[in-house]
Design an enzyme around this catalytic site. Structure first.
Site, PDB file in Angstrom:
ATOM      1  N   GLU A   7     -98.021 -27.500   8.013  1.00  0.00           N
ATOM      2  CA  GLU A   7     -97.638 -29.153   8.307  1.00  0.00           C
ATOM      3  C   GLU A   7     -97.635 -29.889   6.822  1.00  0.00           C
ATOM      4  O   GLU A   7     -98.719 -29.678   6.172  1.00  0.00           O
ATOM      5  CB  GLU A   7     -98.985 -29.515   9.100  1.00  0.00           C
ATOM      6  CG  GLU A   7     -98.923 -30.914   9.513  1.00  0.00           C
ATOM      7  CD  GLU A   7    -100.286 -31.213  10.385  1.00  0.00           C
ATOM      8  OE1 GLU A   7    -101.326 -31.185   9.881  1.00  0.00           O
ATOM      9  OE2 GLU A   7    -100.105 -31.493  11.564  1.00  0.00           O
ATOM     10  N   TYR A  46     -93.573 -37.252   8.609  1.00  0.00           N
ATOM     11  CA  TYR A  46     -94.268 -36.297   8.975  1.00  0.00           C
ATOM     12  C   TYR A  46     -93.343 -35.007   9.680  1.00  0.00           C
ATOM     13  O   TYR A  46     -92.570 -35.393   9.984  1.00  0.00           O
ATOM     14  CB  TYR A  46     -95.255 -36.451  10.142  1.00  0.00           C
ATOM     15  CG  TYR A  46     -96.127 -35.257  10.725  1.00  0.00           C
ATOM     16  CD1 TYR A  46     -97.257 -35.183  10.656  1.00  0.00           C
ATOM     17  CD2 TYR A  46     -95.298 -34.381  11.803  1.00  0.00           C
ATOM     18  CE1 TYR A  46     -97.893 -33.821  11.038  1.00  0.00           C
ATOM     19  CE2 TYR A  46     -95.741 -33.282  12.365  1.00  0.00           C
ATOM     20  CZ  TYR A  46     -97.198 -33.122  11.913  1.00  0.00           C
ATOM     21  OH  TYR A  46     -97.822 -31.774  12.638  1.00  0.00           O
TER      22      TYR A  46
END
Ligand code: GDP
Ligand code: MN
Length: 390
Positions: A200, A112
């Protein structure tokens, strides 16, 4: 402003971020063609992905892998036109009108990486984790030590030692370390240069053959900076937005739909917040936030009424105007004009205060319309309570 995954990937690619290959499609035929185009370059496995302005698509059945090109058609048929329900769409779901056909990657590990604004610190913050593919909120709750955070002073920019810190914390080595560093630097550049509020990547993957690429991408753009990016402004997809909010934006009204029963129309964001408190105090729940701005004209007032009234949950409407620049008599005329032009099906309470408030009240009274007027806040609250209990 939110954009789709395929658009986010376009923005990222323009700034040198390595993204998985993919082609967007509006129809099943286009999806099959997209796969054939990639197959001509040797791609054999594909993922068909629903394009909606919400994440968690995989869990809702909106991301489908196929080990051969034959699976693309049935997957696209299934996903296009479906009402996709994910943890982020709410129970009503979102209609899928586009799919992204991607060249499937063989994943060695999912990471991530995200960039956003840390308002408290007045800096950008890059967050990264070895636990990709799951919601970062879940990681933050269960294993917060697995998230590395690096703050970036936007006036200085991202420094090479910070890039090293992030890439090393993720455990990258060798060629993948080099690619990861390049990826992180490019991601931050894309975030800054597109005036994004969030960028993101979840998951960022290391592939079996050692590449580092974005498999998913979410970008939110700062609407106040869109005038600097006409190309990005064009990425807006109103089909994904709340229809009432789209209508309001056409009239330059700042409207946000909420779930309550009292519609409100106010000038100024601060007074709008105060009015929402007032409604709660009166035992109601605000149905919306609506700031008509500093110059409430009869046209904007009417547009505001129509938007508020088209929400079936609304049981009463409270107009709360402070006449500073805008004169209360003008607002009152607007209210009367709007109210007589349309079928007002719920009680209307109007509080006018400030410049020409008395004249405004007089106009409301003389209109003969069933409008309750109030000058003091408590009076307005009492009248809202009475309207809800009637
Ligand atoms: P989201 O559910 O909306 O976040 O959609 P993602 O694009 O993140 O896809 C969900 C999951 O599908 C990812 O976390 C991966 O595990 C899987 N997935 C997506 N694309 C690929 C791919 O190219 N190869 C493989 N093996 N898995 C994929
Ligand atoms: Mn994802």
């Amino acid at each position: 402003m939110k954009v789709h995954e395929y658009q986010a990937k376009e923005i990222l690619a323009q700034h040198g971020v390595a993204v998985q290959r993919g082609i967007v499609a509006d129809t099943v035929e286009e999806a099959v063609q997209a796969a054939e185009t990639m197959a001509a370059d040797g791609v054999t496995q594909f993922v068909v992905k629903a394009q909606i302005h919400a994440g968690g698509r995989g869990k809702g059945g909106g991301v489908k892998f196929t080990p051969s090109i034959d699976g693309v058609r049935p997957n696209a048929e299934e996903i296009l036109g479906m009402t996709l329900v994910t943890p982020q769409t709410g129970p009503e779901g979102q209609l899928v009108q586009k799919v992204l056909v991607t060249a499937a990657e063989d994943i060695a590990h999912e990471y991530y990486v995200g960039v956003t604004l840390d308002r408290a610190k007045g800096m950008d913050v890059i967050m990264a984790s070895t636990e990709g593919g799951v919601e970062i909120e879940e990681v933050a709750a269960a294993t917060p030590e697995k998230i590395v955070k690096v703050h970036v002073d936007p006036s200085i920019g991202l420094r090479p030692y910070q890039v090293n810190e992030i890439a090393s914390a993720l455990g990258f080595e060798g060629q993948a370390l080099k690619e990861a560093k390049k990826f992180i630097a490019a991601l931050y550049r894309a975030y800054r240069q597109s005036d994004a509020t969030t960028a993101e990547i979840n998951p960022l993957v290391r592939t079996e053959d050692g590449r580092v690429v974005a498999l998913d991408a979410k970008i939110e753009l700062d609407e106040n900076a869109l005038f600097r990016h006409p190309d990005l402004a064009e990425m807006r997809d109103v089909a994904e937005e709340e229809p009432l909010e789209v209508e309001a934006s056409k009239h330059n009204l700042n409207y946000i739909k909420l779930d309550g029963n009292v519609g409100c129309m106010v000038n100024g964001a601060g007074l709008a917040m105060g009015t929402m408190d007032l409604i709660k105090l009166a035992g109601g729940e605000p149905a919306n936030f609506l700031d008509v701005g500093g110059t409430a004209s009869p046209q904007t007032v009417e547009a505001g009424f129509r938007i508020i009234q088209s929400d079936p949950n609304v049981k009463a409407i409270l107009v709360n105007i402070f006449g500073g620049i805008v004169r209360c008599d003008r607002v009152a005329k607007g209210v009367v004009e709007a109210a007589s032009n349309m079928d007002l099906t719920v009680p209307l309470i109007v509080r006018l205060q400030g410049t020409n408030a008395e004249e405004g009240m007089q106009i409301l009274k003389e209109s003969g319309l069933p409008i309750e007027s109030a000058i003091r806040l408590q009076e307005a609250a009492d009248k809202v309570t009475a309207a809800l209990n009637a």
